[in-house]
Design an enzyme around this catalytic site. Structure first.
Site, short mmCIF file in Angstrom:
data_model
loop_
_atom_site.label_atom_id
_atom_site.label_comp_id
_atom_site.label_asym_id
_atom_site.label_seq_id
_atom_site.Cartn_x
_atom_site.Cartn_y
_atom_site.Cartn_z
N GLY A 134 0.82 -1.21 0.00
CA GLY A 134 0.00 0.00 0.00
C GLY A 134 0.85 1.26 0.00
O GLY A 134 1.97 1.27 0.51
N LEU A 135 0.32 2.30 -0.58
CA LEU A 135 0.97 3.61 -0.58
C LEU A 135 0.48 4.37 0.64
O LEU A 135 -0.69 4.75 0.72
CB LEU A 135 0.62 4.35 -1.88
N HIS A 136 1.35 4.58 1.61
CA HIS A 136 0.98 5.16 2.90
C HIS A 136 1.24 6.66 2.91
O HIS A 136 2.26 7.10 2.41
CB HIS A 136 1.80 4.48 4.00
N PRO A 137 0.39 7.46 3.42
CA PRO A 137 -0.92 7.20 4.02
C PRO A 137 -2.04 7.62 3.07
O PRO A 137 -2.51 8.75 3.10
CB PRO A 137 -0.90 8.09 5.25
N GLU A 141 -4.84 2.73 0.20
CA GLU A 141 -4.06 1.74 0.97
C GLU A 141 -4.98 0.86 1.80
O GLU A 141 -4.69 -0.32 2.02
CB GLU A 141 -3.07 2.47 1.88
#
Length: 161
Positions: A134-137, A141
């Site tokens: 996931g691409l945080h934040p 995600e």
């Protein structure tokens, strides 16, 4: 009749008809994974089957529903409720759990569903989804982190990172 009354569907159908009439194309529009969004302050985006249609089509015992309430980063400072944002991933229960539908309520729902529409057209599975970094934040995600099933009865509220 039986087609979603959406501008992109009409435009695509017109282009495909033109290609069939004026060239050798036989391509038609698949209505299986049409992304749709309702542009309200919290966008509701959806692609694929609803939980109800999946249960009707495959049998309730043959589907798995992953779901979560989540709190977008932009809700943190104003201390807005996490009960407003919700997501659901409807899957076949067997094997790698082919994804049948994704439903997303929250900021940027349209943008998020647009990307996941391609994944569904390519045969995405829960196994692939859950192994995606996931691409945080980001809100998107939350879809790759979803792990609570409705069948489990566990609390679907996300508690943090």
């Amino acid at each position: 009749m039986g087609r979603p009354e959406l501008t992109p569907v009409a435009v695509r159908c017109g282009r495909l008809l033109s290609r069939r009439l004026h060239s050798s194309s036989q391509q038609t529009l698949s209505l299986d994974h049409i992304p749709t969004v309702v542009f309200t302050p919290l966008e509701f985006g959806t692609v694929g089957m609803s939980e109800e249609l999946a249960a009707e089509t495959h049998g309730a015992e043959n589907i798995e529903v992953y779901h979560a309430f989540y709190r977008p980063l932009e809700f943190t400072l104003p201390d807005r409720s996490a009960e407003q944002c919700y997501l659901k991933v409807v899957c076949e229960r067997a094997g790698e759990q082919r994804i049948l539908g994704i439903h997303f309520l929250g900021p940027n729902g349209g943008e998020i569903i647009q990307g996941f529409a391609l994944a569904l057209r390519c045969g995405a599975t829960y196994s692939l989804l859950s192994s995606t970094l996931g691409l945080h934040p980001t809100c998107a995600e939350e879809l790759v982190k979803v792990a609570v099933t409705r069948r489990s009865g566990r609390d679907p509220r996300v508690t943090g990172c």
